[in-house]
Design a protein around this motif. Structure first.
Motif, PDB file in Angstrom:
ATOM      1  N   TYR A   1       0.942  -1.360   0.049  1.00 28.40           N
ATOM      2  CA  TYR A   1      -0.004  -0.199   0.009  1.00 28.40           C
ATOM      3  C   TYR A   1       1.070   1.070  -0.119  1.00 28.40           C
ATOM      4  O   TYR A   1       1.801   1.496   0.937  1.00 28.40           O
ATOM      5  CB  TYR A   1      -0.858   0.044   1.416  1.00 28.40           C
ATOM      6  N   VAL A   2       0.494   2.036  -0.979  1.00 29.39           N
ATOM      7  CA  VAL A   2       1.515   3.239  -0.917  1.00 29.39           C
ATOM      8  C   VAL A   2       0.314   4.452  -1.121  1.00 29.39           C
ATOM      9  O   VAL A   2      -0.308   4.551  -2.051  1.00 29.39           O
ATOM     10  CB  VAL A   2       2.314   3.392  -2.085  1.00 29.39           C
TER      11      VAL A   2
ATOM     12  N   TRP B   1      -7.997   0.630  -0.272  1.00 23.87           N
ATOM     13  CA  TRP B   1      -7.879  -0.503   0.800  1.00 23.87           C
ATOM     14  C   TRP B   1      -8.044  -2.011   0.426  1.00 23.87           C
ATOM     15  O   TRP B   1      -8.308  -2.237  -0.875  1.00 23.87           O
ATOM     16  CB  TRP B   1      -8.880  -0.195   2.031  1.00 23.87           C
ATOM     17  N   TYR B   2      -7.114  -2.854   1.022  1.00 23.80           N
ATOM     18  CA  TYR B   2      -7.172  -4.188   0.653  1.00 23.80           C
ATOM     19  C   TYR B   2      -7.483  -4.822   2.032  1.00 23.80           C
ATOM     20  O   TYR B   2      -7.125  -4.241   3.107  1.00 23.80           O
ATOM     21  CB  TYR B   2      -5.949  -4.568   0.113  1.00 23.80           C
TER      22      TYR B   2
ATOM     23  N   THR C   1      -5.537  -1.537  -7.212  1.00 28.17           N
ATOM     24  CA  THR C   1      -6.361  -0.307  -7.601  1.00 28.17           C
ATOM     25  C   THR C   1      -5.857   0.341  -8.616  1.00 28.17           C
ATOM     26  O   THR C   1      -4.714   0.039  -9.130  1.00 28.17           O
ATOM     27  CB  THR C   1      -6.440   0.593  -6.133  1.00 28.17           C
ATOM     28  N   ASP C   2      -6.798   1.169  -9.081  1.00 23.29           N
ATOM     29  CA  ASP C   2      -6.324   1.788 -10.581  1.00 23.29           C
ATOM     30  C   ASP C   2      -5.176   2.901 -10.380  1.00 23.29           C
ATOM     31  O   ASP C   2      -4.637   3.028 -11.410  1.00 23.29           O
ATOM     32  CB  ASP C   2      -7.496   2.622 -11.058  1.00 23.29           C
ATOM     33  N   GLY C   3      -4.864   3.312  -9.045  1.00 26.81           N
ATOM     34  CA  GLY C   3      -3.689   4.026  -9.071  1.00 26.81           C
ATOM     35  C   GLY C   3      -2.333   3.374  -9.410  1.00 26.81           C
ATOM     36  O   GLY C   3      -1.336   4.083  -9.819  1.00 26.81           O
ATOM     37  N   LEU C   4      -2.450   2.029  -9.547  1.00 28.02           N
ATOM     38  CA  LEU C   4      -1.280   1.297 -10.187  1.00 28.02           C
ATOM     39  C   LEU C   4      -1.010   1.268 -11.393  1.00 28.02           C
ATOM     40  O   LEU C   4       0.128   1.330 -11.934  1.00 28.02           O
ATOM     41  CB  LEU C   4      -1.075  -0.233  -9.634  1.00 28.02           C
TER      42      LEU C   4
ATOM     43  N   ASP D   1      -3.365   6.748  -4.663  1.00 24.54           N
ATOM     44  CA  ASP D   1      -3.098   5.613  -4.060  1.00 24.54           C
ATOM     45  C   ASP D   1      -2.848   4.193  -4.539  1.00 24.54           C
ATOM     46  O   ASP D   1      -3.465   4.206  -5.680  1.00 24.54           O
ATOM     47  CB  ASP D   1      -4.312   5.503  -2.765  1.00 24.54           C
ATOM     48  N   ILE D   2      -2.312   3.373  -4.229  1.00 25.92           N
ATOM     49  CA  ILE D   2      -1.733   2.355  -4.913  1.00 25.92           C
ATOM     50  C   ILE D   2      -2.295   1.152  -3.632  1.00 25.92           C
ATOM     51  O   ILE D   2      -1.574   1.107  -2.646  1.00 25.92           O
ATOM     52  CB  ILE D   2      -0.405   2.127  -5.295  1.00 25.92           C
ATOM     53  N   ALA D   3      -3.087   0.188  -4.061  1.00 30.80           N
ATOM     54  CA  ALA D   3      -3.228  -0.925  -2.998  1.00 30.80           C
ATOM     55  C   ALA D   3      -3.009  -2.243  -4.311  1.00 30.80           C
ATOM     56  O   ALA D   3      -3.406  -2.081  -5.185  1.00 30.80           O
ATOM     57  CB  ALA D   3      -4.379  -1.138  -2.336  1.00 30.80           C
TER      58      ALA D   3
END
Length: 402
Positions: free
Chosen positions: A197-198, A209-210, A345-348, A392-394
């Motif tokens: 998570y970043v 969240w995950y 998540t889409d941030g990735l 955010d990246i999860a």
């Protein structure tokens, strides 16, 4: 004479609000100092600051001099009603020369003998943070110069409140996010897990969240989600959705049914909220994963001897706003030994100015039937590298290692 007095009060107010010493004070002390100086400068009996509550519908007495009961009693004024509510709604100065139940909603004002009130809005970065008002027990008329001078003080207070609230919300959101992410991943024989998570460098902590949890009947629950928005509000909504999904996961075996219940809950209780969610259940006895997706990007599946692919799952509408009233559907896939599944998540995969499909293809080409920790490391290196993530990246990876 009046012009000279107007110029004089403006200069004195400017000296007050530009005092460098204020920068070293916390919000409570800034309020105390500026309210006391305002009382002296304007020769009034009361000075009060009411701040907009979290819901944005009411003003709450936060600080005062001369009318301390307002704060002690937690006075609240609905925006749009009464004197202070009118200042907040119109976002402009309001002066009244009759203080009674017909003009104000707070009885403390007329009970203390106030005869006139002048209120101005507190606005910072285009956001209404509150209302500043002064009152006098003597009949008088505040001049245009005094109105402008009071607005200067309100502007300075608005900035102090905005900065303090932003700093506090970011800290609270970070703590909440950290407390809700799993402190450890389940240890299930034959199944390996890893996660990342970043928070976004631009948006700060948001609603990504995950979650991974063990379920009765030799099952593992996997969740990845993204609440629209960022900051404390998104993190709070995320926490409530996370808890609700866990509860539904104990009651219903079908991920599509769980997301249907979550949608109903969010649509009814979390008004003006939208979230994307993917929920999967791995049956460790049959080595099969059932999956349902609400507006979320599909997971990547890598099976030994085959190219990695996106799981062909029906993508239903996001959670919230009763968008899933027509029902939700899921799918099932086998997870043979060595298979790895990655949820994200889409941030990735999204970058400003870059094609989403290109990001998805890069992700698909990076994921392979490897250990989950190695998979997370490779994915983050390929997708993020040395560039800070804007969102955010999860990321969660699970591998059937038996």
């Amino acid at each position: 004479m009046a012009e000279a007095r107007g110029s004089s009060i403006r200069l004195r107010v400017l000296d007050t609000v530009t005092d460098g010493a204020l920068k070293q004070l916390d919000l409570d002390k800034v309020l105390e100092v500026l309210l006391q100086r305002s009382r002296e400068l304007f020769r009034v009996d009361t000075v009060t600051v009411l701040l907009v509550d979290r819901g944005g519908t009411q003003l709450v007495a936060r600080a005062t001099t001369g009318l301390e009961e307002e704060v002690f009693q937690g006075v609240r004024v609905p925006i749009g009603r009464g004197f202070a509510g009118r200042v907040a709604q119109q976002r402009e100065a309001v002066q009244i020369e009759r203080v009674d139940p017909s003009t104000v909603v707070n009885p403390l004002l007329w009970e203390h003998g106030l005869r006139v009130l002048l209120g101005v809005p507190m606005i910072a970065q285009g956001e209404l943070t509150g209302v500043l008002h002064v009152g006098s027990t003597s009949a008088r008329r505040f001049t245009d110069e005094e109105v402008d001078a009071l607005q200067l003080i309100a502007d300075r207070l608005a900035v102090a409140v905005y900065v303090d609230r932003t700093r506090s919300e970011r800290a609270a959101a970070a703590l909440l996010q950290e407390s809700l992410l799993p402190s450890r991943l389940p240890s299930t024989p034959g199944w390996e897990l890893a996660a990342r998570y970043v928070p976004g460098a631009e948006s700060g902590v948001g609603g990504d969240w995950y979650d991974v949890f063990e379920l009765p009947g030799e099952r593992i629950g996997l969740v990845i989600g993204d609440v629209v928005g960022n900051g404390l509000r998104a993190a709070v909504v995320m926490g409530r959705l996370r808890s609700a999904l866990r509860a539904y996961a104990l009651e219903y075996l079908d991920p599509a049914q769980v997301l249907g219940k979550l949608d109903r809950k969010a649509s009814y209780f979390e008004t003006a909220t939208m979230a994307t969610v993917a929920y999967a259940i791995i049956d460790t006895a049959t080595c099969r994963m059932s999956l349902a997706v609400a507006g979320h990007l599909p997971p990547v599946l890598a099976v030994p001897g085959e190219p990695a692919r996106f799981v062909p799952v029906p993508v239903g509408p996001p959670i919230g706003f009763d968008l899933g009233v027509s029902g939700r559907r899921g799918t099932g896939v086998d997870l043979p030994p060595g298979a790895l599944v990655a949820l994200y998540t889409d941030g990735l995969v999204e970058r400003r100015g870059e094609d989403l499909d290109a990001g998805l293809e890069l992700l698909r080409g990076t994921v392979g039937p490897m250990g989950p920790e190695e998979a997370c490391s490779r994915v983050m290196a390929a997708m993020v590298g040395d560039r800070p993530a804007t969102d955010d990246i999860a990321l969660v990876a699970v591998r059937h290692s038996a």
